[in-house]
Scaffold this active site. Structure first.
Site, short mmCIF file in Angstrom:
data_model
loop_
_atom_site.label_atom_id
_atom_site.label_comp_id
_atom_site.label_asym_id
_atom_site.label_seq_id
_atom_site.Cartn_x
_atom_site.Cartn_y
_atom_site.Cartn_z
N MET A 24 42.73 38.53 36.62
CA MET A 24 44.15 38.21 36.77
C MET A 24 44.40 36.74 36.44
O MET A 24 45.44 36.19 36.80
CB MET A 24 44.64 38.54 38.18
CG MET A 24 44.50 40.03 38.50
SD MET A 24 45.63 40.59 39.78
CE MET A 24 45.11 39.57 41.16
N LYS A 76 32.34 40.45 44.95
CA LYS A 76 33.32 39.82 45.85
C LYS A 76 34.37 40.84 46.30
O LYS A 76 34.76 40.87 47.46
CB LYS A 76 33.97 38.65 45.11
CG LYS A 76 35.35 38.25 45.54
CD LYS A 76 35.29 37.28 46.66
CE LYS A 76 36.62 36.81 47.19
NZ LYS A 76 37.84 37.35 46.64
N GLN A 123 36.63 47.48 45.45
CA GLN A 123 37.14 47.63 44.08
C GLN A 123 36.00 47.99 43.11
O GLN A 123 36.15 48.86 42.25
CB GLN A 123 37.81 46.33 43.64
CG GLN A 123 38.18 46.27 42.17
CD GLN A 123 38.96 45.01 41.86
OE1 GLN A 123 40.15 44.95 42.10
NE2 GLN A 123 38.30 44.00 41.33
N SER A 150 37.57 32.11 44.94
CA SER A 150 38.68 33.03 44.77
C SER A 150 39.87 32.26 44.24
O SER A 150 40.10 31.10 44.62
CB SER A 150 39.03 33.67 46.12
OG SER A 150 40.32 34.26 46.05
N SER A 151 40.65 32.91 43.38
CA SER A 151 41.87 32.27 42.89
C SER A 151 42.78 31.94 44.05
O SER A 151 43.54 30.96 44.02
CB SER A 151 42.60 33.20 41.91
OG SER A 151 41.73 33.61 40.88
N ARG A 152 42.74 32.75 45.10
CA ARG A 152 43.64 32.54 46.25
C ARG A 152 43.21 31.37 47.12
O ARG A 152 43.99 30.94 47.97
CB ARG A 152 43.75 33.83 47.08
CG ARG A 152 44.56 34.92 46.36
CD ARG A 152 44.88 36.10 47.26
NE ARG A 152 45.87 36.99 46.68
CZ ARG A 152 45.60 38.13 46.01
NH1 ARG A 152 44.33 38.53 45.85
NH2 ARG A 152 46.56 38.87 45.53
N HIS A 207 34.57 34.09 37.74
CA HIS A 207 34.94 34.82 36.52
C HIS A 207 34.00 34.46 35.37
O HIS A 207 33.59 35.33 34.59
CB HIS A 207 36.37 34.46 36.11
CG HIS A 207 37.43 34.79 37.13
ND1 HIS A 207 38.08 33.82 37.84
CD2 HIS A 207 37.95 35.98 37.52
CE1 HIS A 207 38.98 34.39 38.65
NE2 HIS A 207 38.91 35.70 38.49
N ALA A 223 43.83 32.50 36.52
CA ALA A 223 43.49 31.46 37.51
C ALA A 223 41.97 31.44 37.66
O ALA A 223 41.43 31.57 38.76
CB ALA A 223 44.20 31.69 38.84
N LEU A 224 41.31 31.27 36.54
CA LEU A 224 39.87 31.50 36.46
C LEU A 224 39.07 30.41 37.17
O LEU A 224 39.49 29.27 37.26
CB LEU A 224 39.44 31.59 34.99
CG LEU A 224 40.12 32.69 34.18
CD1 LEU A 224 39.57 32.72 32.75
CD2 LEU A 224 39.96 34.06 34.84
P1 AMP Z 1 40.55 38.60 39.96
O1 AMP Z 1 40.99 37.72 38.83
O2 AMP Z 1 40.57 37.92 41.28
O3 AMP Z 1 41.21 39.95 39.93
O4 AMP Z 1 39.01 38.89 39.71
C1 AMP Z 1 38.57 39.36 38.47
C2 AMP Z 1 37.12 39.74 38.59
O5 AMP Z 1 36.36 38.60 38.98
C3 AMP Z 1 36.87 40.83 39.64
O6 AMP Z 1 35.87 41.70 39.16
C4 AMP Z 1 36.37 40.02 40.81
O7 AMP Z 1 35.53 40.75 41.68
C5 AMP Z 1 35.58 38.94 40.10
N1 AMP Z 1 35.41 37.78 40.99
C6 AMP Z 1 36.39 37.11 41.65
N2 AMP Z 1 35.85 36.15 42.41
C7 AMP Z 1 34.51 36.22 42.24
C8 AMP Z 1 33.39 35.49 42.77
N3 AMP Z 1 33.55 34.51 43.64
N4 AMP Z 1 32.16 35.85 42.37
C9 AMP Z 1 31.97 36.87 41.50
N5 AMP Z 1 32.99 37.59 40.96
C10 AMP Z 1 34.23 37.27 41.33
#
Ligand code: AMP
Length: 280
Positions: free
Chosen positions: A32, A152, A156, A188-190, A39, A34-35
Site C-alpha cells: 500500500m 508481519k 493475511q 510498519s507504515s502506521r 517492503h 509508504a514503503l
Molecule cells: P502494507 O503496505 O502494509 O500492506 O504491506 C505490504 C506487504 O509488506 C505485506 O505483505 C506486509 O506483510 C509486508 N510487510 C509490512 N511490514 C513488514 C515488516 N516489518 N516486515 C516484513 N514484511 C512486512
C-alpha cells in the site's frame, strides 16, 4: 535503471507478457506504499527467486471500513518509487481505484478458514474480503510466479496462501520474516502515526509477545500466558484487541500441547492500531 511506472492493467500485461515470452520468472510484491525496509526485504527475497520483480502500490479502499484511516493513510509515490528504483525493481504498478474497480465491478473473493479465525476479521469485518479481492486481481493481472508477503501480517499471509490454493492460481506465495526496528518494534507504515512517547511505548507489544512465548516454551499453559500478556499491555496503557496463541498453520485455537503455535496480537496505542506476531 528506473522501474517502469505502470498505471493500467493493459500496460502491465504487456510488460509481464514480454517476461513470460522470454521465459523469465517474476515475483510480485503487493504493497500500500509508504514503503520501509520491510517492503524492501520482500523485494530482495523476490529477486532471490525470480528474474523480475514487480511491486504494486495501491491503497485499497475495499479493505478499509468507513471509520478507519483510508483518508489519512500515508501516500508518498515519489519516495516509494525512488526506494524501489534503488532495489532495481523492474516495474511498479500504481493503479487508480477506478482502474482496479470499474463502474460495474461486482465480484468479491471471500474466504472462510484462516480469514475467519476470529482475529483481524473480528475487529475489521470488511478487511479480508477487501484483501483477497484485490490480491486475486493482482495475481491474475501480473501472472507472477511468486508473491511475496510479510509474516508481519500473519493472518493475511495464511489467507492469501489459502486463496491462491483454492482458486488454483498458479503462483507460489512466499512468507518473509518480519523486519524490526532496533528495539524490536515491527516496522510498519502506521508507525509514522506514533508520537515520540507512543513510539517509545510501542515496543512493549513485541517484548510482551517474546515473554509470553518464553513462558509457553517453559511449560506455561498458552491461555495463562496470553491472559498475563493482555493484562501487562493494558497496565501499560494499551487498549488490547487480542493476544492469543493459535495453530501456526490453521490459526485455529490449539487443542493439543504439541501443536506448532503462533502468538498473535493487536493493540491500540492512542489512535494507532498495531499488530504483531511471533513463533513460539
Ligand atoms: P502494507 O503496505 O502494509 O500492506 O504491506 C505490504 C506487504 O509488506 C505485506 O505483505 C506486509 O506483510 C509486508 N510487510 C509490512 N511490514 C513488514 C515488516 N516489518 N516486515 C516484513 N514484511 C512486512
Amino acid at each position: 535503471m528506473k522501474p517502469v511506472l505502470v498505471r493500467s492493467v493493459a500496460e502491465l500485461r504487456k510488460i509481464t507478457g514480454e517476461w513470460r515470452r522470454k521465459d523469465e520468472k517474476s515475483a510480485v510484491v503487493p504493497t500500500m506504499g509508504a514503503l520501509h525496509e520491510g517492503h524492501l526485504t520482500l523485494v530482495r527475497e523476490g529477486f532471490r527467486r525470480a528474474d523480475r520483480v514487480v511491486a504494486t502500490i495501491f491503497v485499497n479502499p475495499k479493505q478499509f471500513a468507513a471509520n478507519e484511516d483510508f483518508g489519512r493513510y500515508p501516500r508518498d509515490e515519489d519516495s516509494d518509487v525512488a526506494m524501489l528504483a534503488s532495489e532495481k525493481v523492474n516495474a511498479v504498478f500504481i493503479p487508480s481505484p477506478a482502474e482496479m474497480y470499474g463502474p460495474h465491478f461486482a465480484t468479491t473473493v471471500s474466504l472462510a478458514g484462516p480469514a475467519k479465525a476470529g482475529l483481524e476479521d473480528k475487529y475489521r469485518p470488511q478487511f479480508f474480503d477487501g484483501v483477497t479481492t484485490v490480491v486475486a486481481k493482482l495475481f491474475l493481472q501480473t501472472g507472477a510466479d511468486f508473491a511475496m508477503f510479510g509474516e508481519k501480517d500473519y493472518q493475511q499471509l495464511m489467507t492469501v496462501t489459502a486463496m491462491a490454493r483454492d482458486l488454483d492460481i498458479p503462483i507460489t506465495v512466499i512468507g518473509v520474516p518480519t523486519v524490526r526496528e532496533e528495539d524490536g518494534l515491527a516496522k510498519s507504515s502506521r508507525n509514522r502515526y506514533l508520537s515520540k512517547h507512543e513510539r517509545s511505548q510501542a515496543v512493549a507489544i513485541y517484548k510482551t509477545l517474546t515473554q509470553a512465548a518464553e513462558k509457553i516454551r517453559n511449560g506455561t499453559d498458552h491461555q495463562v500466558a496470553t491472559t498475563a500478556a493482555v493484562r501487562s499491555l493494558t497496565t501499560l496503557g494499551f487498549k488490547v484487541d487480542y493476544v492469543t496463541a493459535r495453530n501456526a498453520e490453521t490459526l485455529a485455537v490449539p487443542k493439543t500441547a504439541s501443536e506448532p503455535l503462533r502468538l498473535i496480537a493487536a493493540a491500540w496505542i492512542g489512535k494507532t492500531r498495531l499488530i504483531d506476531n511471533i513463533a513460539v
